[in-house]
Each structure stands twice: as C-alpha cells, then as structure tokens.
Scaffold this active site. Structure first.
Site, PDB file in Angstrom:
ATOM      1  N   ARG A 128       4.519   3.457   2.973  1.00 20.13           N
ATOM      2  CA  ARG A 128       4.459   3.506   1.718  1.00 20.13           C
ATOM      3  C   ARG A 128       5.363   3.218   0.737  1.00 20.13           C
ATOM      4  NH1 ARG A 128       1.612   9.447   1.748  1.00 20.13           N
ATOM      5  NH2 ARG A 128       1.127   8.849  -0.399  1.00 20.13           N
ATOM      6  N   ASP A 325      -6.673  13.423  -4.152  1.00 21.23           N
ATOM      7  CA  ASP A 325      -6.930  13.540  -2.771  1.00 21.23           C
ATOM      8  C   ASP A 325      -8.135  13.695  -2.252  1.00 21.23           C
ATOM      9  OD1 ASP A 325      -4.028  13.162  -2.442  1.00 21.23           O
ATOM     10  OD2 ASP A 325      -3.659  15.116  -2.534  1.00 21.23           O
ATOM     11  N   LYS A 352      -1.840   5.701  -0.274  1.00 24.20           N
ATOM     12  CA  LYS A 352      -1.897   7.127   0.254  1.00 24.20           C
ATOM     13  C   LYS A 352      -1.625   6.991   1.839  1.00 24.20           C
ATOM     14  CE  LYS A 352      -2.434   9.440  -3.581  1.00 24.20           C
ATOM     15  NZ  LYS A 352      -1.649  10.050  -4.366  1.00 24.20           N
ATOM     16  N   ARG A 399      -6.818  13.431   5.899  1.00 24.67           N
ATOM     17  CA  ARG A 399      -7.958  13.496   4.901  1.00 24.67           C
ATOM     18  C   ARG A 399      -9.174  12.682   5.148  1.00 24.67           C
ATOM     19  NH1 ARG A 399      -6.045  17.309   1.663  1.00 24.67           N
ATOM     20  NH2 ARG A 399      -3.866  16.984   0.915  1.00 24.67           N
TER      21      ARG A 399
END
Ligand code: S3P
Length: 447
Positions: A128, A325, A352, A399
């Site tokens: 990231r 999110d 993300k 997620r």
C-alpha cells in the site's frame, strides 16, 4: 484458486434474522485511543476497545515506544503515557500486520521525536502507498526511507528540531490528516491542515478531549484544523462506541433476507461515518434510528433494520469519505436491488487492503451479478436472482470476506470465501454474531 480448507468460510441462504445485538468497538477510535493514551500524562482508561488483530498491533507498537499498557479482566485497558516527545526508541522493527491506520498514524507520532523507528506489515500492507504520509512528514524535518514506490518496510529518523507545517490534503484521507496532526503535537508552533473534503474527524475530537490546543474553522477552501504543539495531553477515560463499519454487514444482511428485523445497539452515528445508512435509505431501506445520544464527544444510538426491497441509485462522489469502507457491502446490497446502482468517485478503493474495485467485481461476476468498473467508478446491474455458488478470493481483505458472506445469506446457492481468518483483523466473532441472528455461516462446507 488454491484454497486452504482450514481458512475457508461459507454462508448459505437464510431468512428471518432476529435479535438485538451490539457490534465490537470502533476501529478508528480504538487505534486513536491507544495512541493518545500512550502520549498523554497520567492514566487513560479505555472501555469497549476493539480487540482485533489490527488494534492489538497498535497496542504492541505503543508499548514498544515506552507506554505502560495493561488489560484488566473486565476488558478495560489502562495506559500510562510517555508525554509529548517522550517516546523511547523501540528495540526492534514494529510490525503493524494488516493495518494502514496503525502504521500511518504511528508514523506521524514518531516523525517529530528524535528517535529511530522501522515499520513493516503483512503482504497486503507492504503493497500500500506510504508516499501520502511520508511527503508531509518530511516537511517537519523527518528523514524517511521506504522501499521503491513509497512502500513498506520504511524507517523513520524523527526530526530533532521539527518545524511547523501548513498542508493542503491532496487526497480525502483521515489517515493522512491524522498523521500530520499527531506529528504536530511535538512541534514548537502551529501545524495547520486544510481539508478541502471533510473526512472522519475522530482525531480532532479525541485530541480536544485530551486537552490539546486544537481549533477548527470552516473556510471557502475547506476545513482548517490547527494544532499548537509542545503542549502536554491529559489522560482521560474513553468509552469506544460500536463500529458502524462492522454494523454495516449486519444491516445489509437484514435488508436482503426475508422477514428479518434486527437492532444494533450503541452504534456510533458520527455523521462523517454513516454515509452507508443515508445511501441505503435512499435505496428504500427500512431503517430507524432511536435513542440518539452523545458519549465522550461522539454521537451514538440504536439502529433497527427490517427486510426491504431496494432500488438502485447513483451514489455521489462527495459521499465517498463518509462510507469509504462500506462500498464492498453496498455492492452486495446493490446486487439484490431493482435497477442499476452506480458508485462515483471511488478511486481510493483501489489502494485499500486490496484493490476493492477489482476484487468486488470478480466476486460479483463469479456469483452471477453483472457489473462494470472504471478507474474510479462501479456499476452493478442486478438480474432477477443472485445465483451464488462461487468461492471468492479475499486477497487479504477482511471487508471482502465479510461482504461476500453477507451475499450468501441472500443468494440461491452458498457463497464461500477462501480466507475467513482475515476477518479477525477488524471483527473477531463475526461468524458467531451473524449466526446468533440466524445466519448460516460455517467452515465445514456442511450448509
Ligand atoms: C481510517 C480512514 C480510512 C479508512 C480506514 C480507517 C481511519 O482510510 O479506510 O479503514 O481510521 O482514519 P483513508 O484515510 O485512507 O481514507
């Protein structure tokens, strides 16, 4: 796809979700409570801390910087902080696991103290971008080396004589804003951030609660947030409210299954975090909020959700920061809606825990949902049913795993995810809590 069956989780069609539950503490607030407690003078007591892998890594990082941290049997965490500028040099590299918030905010904390630190993370975190924080932190006088492309691992030599900074946020990111504000705590003078698009404001609120000299003004070019450095923080008591980003999975599960009615108590309702609720209500969701109150500077309340027939809508770009999110689970809600849903201004999803636009798109296609993506948008065109039946690659993204397990609750055939273990980074006990409401999530394929 190579699947480790010990990590796989599957979710089968269900109905009639019922119950009143709470979700674990908010992740953003939990990280910040540990970091400010580790910086304050005196004893900070935290109740309701999210005890997930990401937050536990932050607790370890704060201990490595010299904070004294204890967990009591009743779940209360107590910290004795080091004072502003008082961190000691850690003996080893600090590993933040999967957590972008942990590593980016902590980089801000140490950038203006004359110690050397080295940070790393897991395979996902190490891909990231860190340039978004290293650029502004270098302006304070910190020396920072990263891997090629601004990736972790990185080492930081904190500025010995830090200088104040004024910085206009080039990306709508609360992590970047917070890293700069935390760096500003140990700088003689005023550090100012100009935020053209408002992002979650937990750092500002919590800094005020710890007695920092912080001021906020709304101007034509955005929110100006100024912190006066070199002032000690005073320890305080923090109660962490339920995480709306975790509640999102329960909310969508209740909406897409027949005859469901659930209540989530004590959920945080900070307006900078509940864009998903606004969006789902525009889609026709039956959602009621009651018992609104303010605790420790944060709004909270109870939210009741009933099965609903949803309509597709266009979600505007300016809503993205307040639900950043929640797009993976919104994509699941949209798969069960009538008509097209379009999400605009969501380019940040590409950086993300995974490239969420690509990974969501693959998971939807595999389970029979037509969709299209561009660099910063996604469209979902549902058919009459969501067929399900596929195993989704989670790409180390909690997620993604939870969103597709929610899909399984409404799809014709079970939906599986290849890595259910990653859920522990943010939501320990997810499957048990969902099953207590009536979901059918398990790991033995016997659904
Ligand atoms: C967070 C900010 C958001 C969010 C992340 C938590 C925070 O990231 O995606 O899960 O606690 O500040 P960005 O600031 O990069 O948008």
């Amino acid at each position: 796809m190579n699947v480790d069956s010990a990590k796989m989780l599957c979710s089968a069609k269900t109905c009639c979700l019922k119950g009143s539950v709470t979700v674990p503490g908010d992740k953003s607030i939990s990280h910040r409570a540990l970091m400010l407690g580790a910086t304050a003078i005196g004893e900070t007591a935290i109740t309701g801390l999210l005890e997930s892998e990401d937050v536990l890594n932050t607790a370890k990082a704060m201990a490595a910087l010299g904070a004294r941290i204890e967990r009591y049997r009743d779940g209360t965490w107590k910290l004795r902080g080091c004072g502003v500028g008082g961190y000691s040099e850690p003996a080893d590299i600090i590993d933040f696991g999967n957590s972008g918030t942990g590593v980016r905010l902590c980089a801000g904390l140490v950038a203006t103290t004359a110690i050397k630190t080295a940070f790393t993370g897991d395979e996902s975190l190490n891909t990231r971008p860190m340039g978004r924080i290293t650029d502004p932190l270098r302006l304070f006088g910190a020396t920072i080396d990263t891997r090629k492309g601004g990736r972790l691992p990185m080492r930081i030599k904190g500025a010995k004589d830090p200088i104040p900074v004024e910085y206009v946020l080039p990306v709508a990111s609360a992590q970047v804003k917070s890293a700069i504000l935390l760096a500003g705590l140990n700088v003689p003078g005023k550090t100012t951030i100009i935020e053209p698009v408002a992002t979650r404001d937990h750092t500002e609120k919590m800094l005020a609660g710890f007695g920092a000299d912080i001021s906020i003004s709304e101007k034509p070019d955005g929110r100006h947030i100024t912190v006066q450095g070199c002032k000690e923080l005073k320890a305080c008591a923090i109660t962490v409210p339920g995480d709306p980003s975790s509640a999102a999975f329960l909310i969508v599960a209740a909406l897409i299954t027949d005859n469901s009615e659930i209540t989530i108590e004590n959920m945080m309702l900070n307006p900078s975090r509940i864009g998903l609720v606004t969006t789902l209500m525009e889609m026709g969701a039956d959602i009621k909020i009651s018992n609104r109150r303010i605790r420790g500077g944060e709004e909270m309340g109870d939210i009741t959700v009933r099965s609903s027939s949803l309509e597709g809508i266009t979600v505007p770009a300016d809503r993205a920061p307040s639900m950043i999110d929640e797009y993976p689970v919104l994509a699941i809600a949209a798969s069960f809606a009538k008509g097209l849903t379009r999400m605009e201004g969501v380019g940040e999803l590409r950086v993300k825990e995974s490239d969420r636009l690509a990974v969501v798109s693959q998971g939807l296609t595999a389970n029979g949902v037509t969709n299209r993506t561009g660099s910063d948008w996604m469209e979902i065109e549902p058919g009459n049913t969501v067929t399900g039946g596929a195993t989704v690659k989670t790409s180390m993204d909690h997620r993604i795993a939870m969103a597709f397990l929610v899909m399984g609750a409404g799809a014709d055939k079970p939906v599986c995810v290849d890595d259910g273990a990653i859920i522990d980074t943010s939501f320990p006990g997810f499957a048990d809590l969902m099953n207590s409401l009536g979901c059918k999530i398990n790991n033995n394929g016997n659904i």
